[in-house]
Design an enzyme around this catalytic site. Structure first.
Site, mmCIF file in Angstrom:
data_model
loop_
_atom_site.group_PDB
_atom_site.id
_atom_site.type_symbol
_atom_site.label_atom_id
_atom_site.label_comp_id
_atom_site.label_asym_id
_atom_site.label_seq_id
_atom_site.Cartn_x
_atom_site.Cartn_y
_atom_site.Cartn_z
ATOM 1 N N SER A 1 3.647 -1.477 -4.426
ATOM 2 C CA SER A 1 4.126 -0.574 -3.381
ATOM 3 C C SER A 1 5.547 -0.988 -3.046
ATOM 4 O O SER A 1 5.783 -2.143 -2.685
ATOM 5 C CB SER A 1 3.253 -0.720 -2.132
ATOM 6 O OG SER A 1 1.917 -0.475 -2.462
ATOM 7 N N CYS B 1 -2.771 0.028 4.267
ATOM 8 C CA CYS B 1 -2.372 -0.454 2.944
ATOM 9 C C CYS B 1 -2.910 -1.856 2.705
ATOM 10 O O CYS B 1 -2.934 -2.693 3.602
ATOM 11 C CB CYS B 1 -0.847 -0.451 2.832
ATOM 12 S SG CYS B 1 -0.297 -1.063 1.223
ATOM 13 N N ASP C 1 -2.993 3.424 0.954
ATOM 14 C CA ASP C 1 -2.346 2.928 -0.266
ATOM 15 C C ASP C 1 -3.058 1.603 -0.516
ATOM 16 O O ASP C 1 -2.645 0.571 0.001
ATOM 17 C CB ASP C 1 -0.857 2.711 0.034
ATOM 18 C CG ASP C 1 -0.063 2.305 -1.206
ATOM 19 O OD1 ASP C 1 -0.463 2.677 -2.307
ATOM 20 O OD2 ASP C 1 0.953 1.600 -1.051
ATOM 21 N N TRP D 1 -5.577 -1.150 -2.994
ATOM 22 C CA TRP D 1 -5.852 -1.594 -4.362
ATOM 23 C C TRP D 1 -6.859 -2.715 -4.369
ATOM 24 O O TRP D 1 -7.175 -3.262 -3.324
ATOM 25 C CB TRP D 1 -4.553 -2.036 -5.035
ATOM 26 C CG TRP D 1 -3.833 -3.126 -4.333
ATOM 27 C CD1 TRP D 1 -4.081 -4.477 -4.451
ATOM 28 C CD2 TRP D 1 -2.725 -3.018 -3.408
ATOM 29 N NE1 TRP D 1 -3.202 -5.181 -3.671
ATOM 30 C CE2 TRP D 1 -2.369 -4.324 -3.017
ATOM 31 C CE3 TRP D 1 -2.023 -1.945 -2.872
ATOM 32 C CZ2 TRP D 1 -1.340 -4.596 -2.103
ATOM 33 C CZ3 TRP D 1 -0.994 -2.216 -1.979
ATOM 34 C CH2 TRP D 1 -0.662 -3.517 -1.599
#
Ligand code: FAD
Length: 693
Positions: A453, A646, A691, A693
């Site tokens: 990011s 995030c 966002d 992961w």
């Protein structure tokens, strides 16, 4: 009846639309040779490559196509495993196909003696992968425009036999929505699904086992439906590797790790994208903290002059290089060390075979730059390699590991072995020189760029992209290996080199840091930019709430940088709340000084809330802070604040979602299920963005 002007206009438009529809395959055919250079370059489109899948199958004598919608390569890998298995066990004539490379208008002409398989990953918030966007638009619009009232026999896809497997992650809201929606559409259009649609769950860590468990009954159903006879599977190569002892590896036409022809010829030519990286200079690099065994990197990647651009919230992809230590291990155990610089040419044995890297090349270049040699090993691959074991005892052990899920877990997965480590362990160092190189090329993933990011604002630094990355180093107590993340350790080595550190590589991993033919010399790294939907509201006066513990703060540094600049420029900036968490204030509180400076620019509009999990007697996480500020958060949401999360997908993001629903329920005096619906609606309208992961 008389036609008035409007009717004529409408008819003309319809006619044009129809012509465009039926001629799409011929008019918009774009053939792609991924190594020919930059893809949008007209010269790269090789004439004569069809987008008609039936034509392709007929000309190559295939009766089974496996389409994949893949983002990180796993779906593509599963597709090629199905292709191999279908061929070796059932005599199907298989091919794999990238969804992006074909048109689907003639799905209705598939004859009954052919079968189509779909292996479809769901990406992010229930989205198709980049290569599946057009297919998904097509199939969903077919579904919408299709008259649901028609008789079963008139449905357009009644002849189509298909199989489907989805790759998803249950920590996301729209779990496996690609495979679920596509099968729903296909079924409604009359297609015949063979077996159940499979669903693999990355969130639960069971993707591989879900795939293995799904495919056995599927093969049985498919064999019944197509009258296939099962036979003993033997390895049938799809590729052919020819050694070229007379060729000089230094000659101009040998690829030593260059990703495509432009790079080989030493010309960096855009557009730069997922097929064509830009070798970018690293303008600056530093460590944000260095605690024993934990490094966090900050890097500034210079994209000036490349025509690459980004907007705040986008991702940058870093193309890694395998560590020399792992390349050597791989070469040694497979008995390739002596001939690692031998020139090899790699060919597909039929026209549909995909060659995952450009050739001619060398063993060394393939292993160092193109294959994911450090990744976990799949159980199916252990079985596939068993026949090539150095002796019968090892073969028996390999077969057992391949057949027994629990044993595989204990012997392989729990130890984080990569392929070479496993082979080394099982043979105690004896070389595996019977393993054909083609089986490893076909069986391992192509190396994947890793995404980061972007942690800067494009408004503040248009030509420099910041990244913030924690270096992966996973130690299992009692294990002989420490798992070293491929990309982040490569970045660490680049940082060390930039600083002229006497130990250029702190872990002895020994990267070929100057790249093929020294093309990355002077601290360069291959990159491309991926545009994302993770975006600030266009109106800076809108309030925003950001939740970003650890490196999850990366894009929010960009967001806050942007708003601080807007404030300096005299714009009205709305409330900007940032929730950050880490272990200790004095240890891993990244960018601590910068936040102070942004506060000076933005005054009270900016508020940073910090949770330190190891500073006090009690562990405090961002979720707790959120609860403490419940009233204000709800007030901001009522003012149409945007809410961003995030970082860690597995736990944090999910808990934040739950906590937010609890806050809304409490503050508004409504039930939790109502509050959950509100959060869902926020997601659907992009007021809640992740966002993760
Ligand atoms: P890898 O080699 O890919 O290893 C990663 C993990 O895979 C290991 O920790 C382990 O769990 C597993 N693994 C690997 N090999 C084995 C094995 N042999 N056996 C068992 N398990 C294994 N990261 C950041 O630090 N900052 C960011 O801003 C950031 N943004 C991201 C944005 C997006 C959209 C995405 C998708 C990811 C982002 N990431 C970010 C994560 C980043 O892309 C990488 O995944 C991360 O840096 C690790 O990469 P690596 O190559 O060093 O590790």
């Amino acid at each position: 009846a008389q036609l008035d002007t409007l009717d004529i206009v409408v008819l003309a438009a319809l006619l044009l639309g129809t012509v465009a529809y039926f001629t799409k395959g011929t008019y918009w055919a774009v053939a792609k040779d991924p190594y020919a250079g930059s893809l949008a370059n007209g010269a790269a489109a090789k004439a004569g490559k069809t987008r008609d899948i039936l034509e392709k199958m007929d000309e190559s004598g295939k009766n089974c196509v496996i389409f994949y919608g893949s983002q990180t390569g796993t779906a593509e890998d599963y597709a090629s495993r199905l292709a191999k298995e279908g061929s070796s066990r059932f005599g199907l004539k298989t091919m794999t196909a990238d969804l992006e490379e074909y048109d689907f208008e003639n799905l209705d002409s598939f004859p009954e003696d052919k079968v189509v398989m779909f292996v479809l990953a769901t990406y992010g918030e229930g989205e198709p992968t980049d290569n599946a966007v057009e297919f998904y638009e097509f199939i969903s619009s077919e579904d919408v425009s299709f008259n649901q009232g028609v008789a079963a026999s008139e449905k357009p896809l009644t002849n189509l036999k298909y199989v489907a497997f989805g790759l998803g992650n249950n920590t996301y809201e729209h779990y496996n929505s690609m495979v679920r929606n596509v099968t729903k559409f296909l079924d409604r259009l009359g297609a015949n699904r063979i077996g159940a649609a499979g669903e693999g769950d990355d969130g639960a860590g069971t993707m591989e086992e879900d795939f293995l468990a799904w495919k056995e009954p599927m093969w049985k159903d498919l064999a019944d439906s197509m009258d296939l006879q099962e036979r003993e599977a033997v390895y049938e190569p799809v590729l052919e590797v020819t050694e070229k002892p007379d060729m000089d590896p230094e000659s101009d036409d040998v690829y030593l790790g260059e990703p495509n022809k432009n790079h080989l010829e030493g010309k960096q030519k855009g557009p730069f994208n997922a097929h064509n990286p830009y070798i970018a200079p690293i303008a600056e690099s530093k460590e944000l903290f260095t605690v024993k065994d934990r490094n966090c990197l900050h890097m500034e990647i210079d994209i000036s002059g490349s025509n690459l651009s980004y907007t705040t919230g986008d991702h940058i992809a870093i193309w890694p290089t395998n560590a020399g230590k792992e390349v050597d291990r791989f070469m040694n155990i497979l008995g390739l060390s002596e001939k690692r610089h031998m020139v090899i040419s790699v060919k597909g044995l039929d026209a549909t075979a995909k060659i995952p890297f450009p050739s001619p090349t060398t063993y060394d270049a393939v292993v160092r730059y193109h294959m994911e040699i450090c990744a976990p090993v799949s159980r199916q691959f252990v079985s596939a390699l068993a026949p090539f074991s150095p002796n019968d005892n090892i073969k028996a052990e390999m077969t057992k590991i391949g057949n027994d899920k629990d044993y595989f877990h204990d012997q392989v997965a729990a130890r984080n072995y990569n392929l070479a480590q496993l082979l080394e362990y099982l043979s105690q160092g004896q070389t595996w020189d019977k393993v054909p190189f083609t089986i490893v090329v076909e069986g391992l993933h192509k190396i994947q760029p890793r995404y980061y990011s972007i942690s800067s604002s494009s408004l503040v630094q248009k030509n420099k992209i910041s990244i913030t990355a924690v270096v992966e180093s996973v130690e299992i107590p009692g294990a002989t290996h420490v798992l070293k993340g491929v990309t982040t350790n490569y970045l660490l080595a680049l940082k060390q080199k930039q600083h002229g550190d006497p130990t250029p590589d702190p872990h002895g991993l020994e990267y070929a840091i100057d790249g093929p033919r020294n093309k990355y010399d002077g601290i360069h790294v291959p990159v491309h930019v991926r545009h994302s939907n993770f975006k600030l509201p266009s109106d800076p006066s809108k309030p925003i709430i950001m939740i970003g513990p650890g490196t999850g703060v990366a894009p929010f540094r960009g967001f806050v940088q942007e708003r601080a600049k807007q404030a300096r420029d005299g714009e009205t900036v709305g409330k900007t709340m940032l929730f950050f968490g880490c272990r200790k204030r004095t240890e891993d509180f990244i960018y601590a000084d910068e936040w102070e400076a942004y506060k000076n620019d933005m005054g009270d509009s900016f508020e940073m809330l910090t949770a330190f999990s190891r500073d006090g007697a009690q562990k405090v996480y961002v979720q707790h802070l959120l609860k403490q500020r419940a009233a204000e958060i709800d007030r901001l949401l009522q003012q149409k604040a945007y809410f961003y999360v995030c970082g860690d997908a597995a736990n944090m993001a999910r808990e934040v979602n739950t906590v937010l629903a609890q806050i809304i329920a409490e503050q508004r005096g409504i039930s939790e299920s109502k509050a959950e619906d509100i959060v869902k609606a926020m997601r659907n309208s992009n007021a809640y963005q992740e966002d993760v992961w």
